[in-house]
Design an enzyme around this catalytic site. Structure first.
Site, PDB file in Angstrom:
ATOM      1  N   GLY A  16      20.444  37.584  26.353  1.00 52.61           N
ATOM      2  CA  GLY A  16      21.415  37.701  27.438  1.00 52.61           C
ATOM      3  C   GLY A  16      20.875  37.048  28.702  1.00 52.61           C
ATOM      4  O   GLY A  16      19.704  36.655  28.758  1.00 52.61           O
ATOM      5  N   VAL A  18      20.203  38.307  31.715  1.00 49.61           N
ATOM      6  CA  VAL A  18      19.130  39.047  32.388  1.00 49.61           C
ATOM      7  C   VAL A  18      17.887  39.107  31.504  1.00 49.61           C
ATOM      8  O   VAL A  18      16.764  38.902  31.969  1.00 49.61           O
ATOM      9  CB  VAL A  18      19.585  40.482  32.743  1.00 49.61           C
ATOM     10  CG1 VAL A  18      18.456  41.238  33.428  1.00 49.61           C
ATOM     11  CG2 VAL A  18      20.805  40.447  33.630  1.00 49.61           C
ATOM     12  N   GLY A 108      21.625  48.961  34.783  1.00 48.44           N
ATOM     13  CA  GLY A 108      23.032  49.314  34.956  1.00 48.44           C
ATOM     14  C   GLY A 108      23.745  48.179  35.657  1.00 48.44           C
ATOM     15  O   GLY A 108      23.441  47.008  35.425  1.00 48.44           O
ATOM     16  N   CYS A 111      29.023  48.155  39.268  1.00 49.00           N
ATOM     17  CA  CYS A 111      30.387  48.654  39.042  1.00 49.00           C
ATOM     18  C   CYS A 111      30.415  50.119  38.639  1.00 49.00           C
ATOM     19  O   CYS A 111      31.479  50.681  38.418  1.00 49.00           O
ATOM     20  CB  CYS A 111      31.124  47.799  38.023  1.00 49.00           C
ATOM     21  SG  CYS A 111      30.499  48.028  36.375  1.00 49.00           S
ATOM     22  N   TYR A 138      33.083  50.146  30.870  1.00 50.16           N
ATOM     23  CA  TYR A 138      31.699  49.706  31.023  1.00 50.16           C
ATOM     24  C   TYR A 138      30.952  50.642  31.975  1.00 50.16           C
ATOM     25  O   TYR A 138      29.829  51.065  31.711  1.00 50.16           O
ATOM     26  CB  TYR A 138      31.715  48.275  31.573  1.00 50.16           C
ATOM     27  CG  TYR A 138      30.376  47.674  31.832  1.00 50.16           C
ATOM     28  CD1 TYR A 138      29.592  47.218  30.784  1.00 50.16           C
ATOM     29  CD2 TYR A 138      29.894  47.541  33.125  1.00 50.16           C
ATOM     30  CE1 TYR A 138      28.346  46.647  31.024  1.00 50.16           C
ATOM     31  CE2 TYR A 138      28.662  46.967  33.375  1.00 50.16           C
ATOM     32  CZ  TYR A 138      27.893  46.520  32.318  1.00 50.16           C
ATOM     33  OH  TYR A 138      26.672  45.966  32.562  1.00 50.16           O
ATOM     34  N   LYS A 142      27.557  52.938  31.392  1.00 51.01           N
ATOM     35  CA  LYS A 142      26.341  52.726  32.184  1.00 51.01           C
ATOM     36  C   LYS A 142      25.943  53.999  32.937  1.00 51.01           C
ATOM     37  O   LYS A 142      24.747  54.280  33.099  1.00 51.01           O
ATOM     38  CB  LYS A 142      26.540  51.560  33.155  1.00 51.01           C
ATOM     39  CG  LYS A 142      26.530  50.210  32.458  1.00 51.01           C
ATOM     40  CD  LYS A 142      25.144  49.905  31.921  1.00 51.01           C
ATOM     41  CE  LYS A 142      25.069  48.624  31.144  1.00 51.01           C
ATOM     42  NZ  LYS A 142      23.746  48.379  30.565  1.00 51.01           N
ATOM     43  N   PRO A 165      21.796  46.339  39.357  1.00 48.41           N
ATOM     44  CA  PRO A 165      21.983  45.033  40.001  1.00 48.41           C
ATOM     45  C   PRO A 165      23.421  44.796  40.441  1.00 48.41           C
ATOM     46  O   PRO A 165      24.367  45.285  39.820  1.00 48.41           O
ATOM     47  CB  PRO A 165      21.595  44.024  38.918  1.00 48.41           C
ATOM     48  CG  PRO A 165      21.409  44.780  37.665  1.00 48.41           C
ATOM     49  CD  PRO A 165      21.632  46.237  37.918  1.00 48.41           C
ATOM     50  N   HIS A 181      32.519  36.355  34.367  1.00 44.86           N
ATOM     51  CA  HIS A 181      32.625  36.827  35.750  1.00 44.86           C
ATOM     52  C   HIS A 181      33.031  35.649  36.642  1.00 44.86           C
ATOM     53  O   HIS A 181      33.078  34.507  36.211  1.00 44.86           O
ATOM     54  CB  HIS A 181      31.298  37.416  36.214  1.00 44.86           C
ATOM     55  CG  HIS A 181      31.058  38.777  35.640  1.00 44.86           C
ATOM     56  ND1 HIS A 181      31.656  39.906  36.147  1.00 44.86           N
ATOM     57  CD2 HIS A 181      30.324  39.194  34.589  1.00 44.86           C
ATOM     58  CE1 HIS A 181      31.283  40.953  35.452  1.00 44.86           C
ATOM     59  NE2 HIS A 181      30.475  40.554  34.485  1.00 44.86           N
ATOM     60  N   LYS A 189      35.588  25.949  36.548  1.00 47.37           N
ATOM     61  CA  LYS A 189      36.906  25.495  37.029  1.00 47.37           C
ATOM     62  C   LYS A 189      36.775  24.321  38.000  1.00 47.37           C
ATOM     63  O   LYS A 189      37.543  23.365  37.949  1.00 47.37           O
ATOM     64  CB  LYS A 189      37.633  26.653  37.726  1.00 47.37           C
ATOM     65  CG  LYS A 189      38.226  27.669  36.765  1.00 47.37           C
ATOM     66  CD  LYS A 189      38.893  28.782  37.562  1.00 47.37           C
ATOM     67  CE  LYS A 189      39.623  29.746  36.660  1.00 47.37           C
ATOM     68  NZ  LYS A 189      40.243  30.845  37.428  1.00 47.37           N
ATOM     69  N   TRP A 203      41.818  33.438  40.690  1.00 51.52           N
ATOM     70  CA  TRP A 203      42.557  34.656  40.319  1.00 51.52           C
ATOM     71  C   TRP A 203      42.713  35.577  41.530  1.00 51.52           C
ATOM     72  O   TRP A 203      41.811  35.677  42.359  1.00 51.52           O
ATOM     73  CB  TRP A 203      41.798  35.438  39.252  1.00 51.52           C
ATOM     74  CG  TRP A 203      41.758  34.795  37.908  1.00 51.52           C
ATOM     75  CD1 TRP A 203      42.288  33.600  37.548  1.00 51.52           C
ATOM     76  CD2 TRP A 203      41.128  35.334  36.735  1.00 51.52           C
ATOM     77  NE1 TRP A 203      42.033  33.356  36.235  1.00 51.52           N
ATOM     78  CE2 TRP A 203      41.330  34.395  35.704  1.00 51.52           C
ATOM     79  CE3 TRP A 203      40.419  36.509  36.454  1.00 51.52           C
ATOM     80  CZ2 TRP A 203      40.841  34.611  34.414  1.00 51.52           C
ATOM     81  CZ3 TRP A 203      39.939  36.717  35.174  1.00 51.52           C
ATOM     82  CH2 TRP A 203      40.156  35.782  34.159  1.00 51.52           C
ATOM     83  N   ASP A 270      42.887  41.695  41.480  1.00 56.01           N
ATOM     84  CA  ASP A 270      41.807  41.533  42.456  1.00 56.01           C
ATOM     85  C   ASP A 270      40.593  42.383  42.106  1.00 56.01           C
ATOM     86  O   ASP A 270      39.482  42.069  42.505  1.00 56.01           O
ATOM     87  CB  ASP A 270      42.287  41.976  43.848  1.00 56.01           C
ATOM     88  CG  ASP A 270      42.818  40.810  44.666  1.00 56.01           C
ATOM     89  OD1 ASP A 270      42.616  39.647  44.253  1.00 56.01           O
ATOM     90  OD2 ASP A 270      43.447  41.080  45.706  1.00 56.01           O
TER      91      ASP A 270
END
Ligand code: GDP
Length: 312
Positions: A16, A18, A108, A111, A138, A142, A165, A181, A189, A203, A270
């Site tokens: 991953g 991280v 963690g 969020c 999620y 966590k 983080p 993300h 993009k 978005w 949002d």
């Protein structure tokens, strides 16, 4: 001070973003880094994880493995985000206690905090209000992981700590536009809009505020915490650098050298209006980030161009 020198350190989730940054960072420590390939070890399988840990006897563990994704992925795969993450953290923490791991750091995410938490968000805000619904699956998993680490500390005296983080980005990021993300999405993009001369679609309203941290800084903070922190309270890991999604879009366009049109897409959510961590505890422990946002975006774009990411 917890010494890493001479130790066997397992980075769970080394493929991953991280985990890979942790492996890069640990290369400069005099330790042996253990990794387990996904094909050889299913981290959601408690029995398999226990067997692997008994065979490899890690002395310290960084638990960076998780099912992760952006606002859309969370909304469309709630079972994977809740179930897989609960299984992974249960298996690894249980195994760590069982084989006598000396220290474990659980990762963690920002969020986990309530949607309406006071900003900047202090560690004490945990569980003081309802979560942001777009990522509650999620977040719940966590939060359970943090609590499980605390429970092991309380009941068995395990030195398990947790780091929270902020939004991370950098080499190894996921560039799939549906699952990613915002920062990797914008890099992709803008890169594609520049090639075709089209508008960049953002978005939501573009007004939400987010904080970003370059992933190698996050890995450095985790190693710092592993060495210098021992306590039940989870520790925020942020940069303090906050930016609106629209300003972030402009920064990415600037770094990539594209002066095109930006369009907002109000049909997309949002999410939470603002998410800035109070990282003063980490600062008091003597750590500060090294890579600023503009420099980090340039580095991330280099890694995108050289194919160091998923779904490029
Ligand atoms: P969050 O921090 O958990 O909300 O997750 P994201 O990183 O997915 O989204 C952060 C913010 O960026 C939200 O307000 C999104 O609506 C916004 N955003 C703008 N464009 C994009 C995009 O192309 N992809 C993603 N994932 N988010 C975007």
């Amino acid at each position: 001070m917890f010494e890493l020198a001479g130790k066997r350190i397992w980075v769970a989730g080394h493929r991953g973003m991280v985990g890979a940054a942790l492996v890069r960072r640990l290369a400069s420590e005099d330790c042996e880094v253990l990794t387990a390939d996904r094909d050889g070890l299913d981290l959601t399988d408690q029995r398999a994880v226990l067997g692997w840990m008994h065979n490899h006897r890690p002395q310290a563990v960084f638990l960076a493995a998780a099912k992760v994704g952006g606002i859309h992925a969370n909304a469309t795969q709630p079972v994977a985000f809740l179930r897989d993450n609960l299984l992974i953290e249960t298996a690894v923490l249980t195994g760590a206690e069982s084989v006598g791991v000396e220290k474990l750091l659980f990762l963690g995410s920002s969020c986990i905090y309530p949607k309406q938490a006071d900003q900047p968000i202090r560690e004490e805000a945990l569980l003081t209000g309802p979560l942001e619904p777009t990522n509650e699956w999620y977040a719940l998993a966590k939060i359970a992981g943090i609590k499980l680490a605390q429970a092991y500390r309380q009941q068995y005296g395990c030195d398990f700590i947790s780091a929270m983080p902020t939004n991370l980005y950098g080499p190894g990021d996921n560039y799939d536009l549906q699952g990613s993300h915002v920062l990797p999405a914008l890099i992709r993009k803008v890169h594609e809009a520049k090639a075709s001369g089209s508008a960049v679609s953002v978005w939501g309203s573009g007004s939400p505020l987010r904080e970003f941290l370059y992933v190698d800084d996050c890995a450095d903070a985790c190693v710092h915490l592993m060495k210098h922190y021992s306590g039940a309270l989870h520790i925020n890991v942020g940069s303090g650098e906050e930016v609106s999604i629209l300003d972030l879009t402009k920064l990415v366009m600037d770094v990539l050298g594209y002066d095109g049109v930006v369009e907002t897409d109000p049909t997309k959510p949002d999410g939470t209006p603002r998410k800035l961590l109070d990282s003063s505890r980490l600062e008091a422990l003597g750590w500060r980030p090294k890579v600023g946002l503009r420099e980090g975006v340039a580095l991330a774009y280099d890694s995108f161009l050289s194919g160091h990411g998923r779904n490029i």
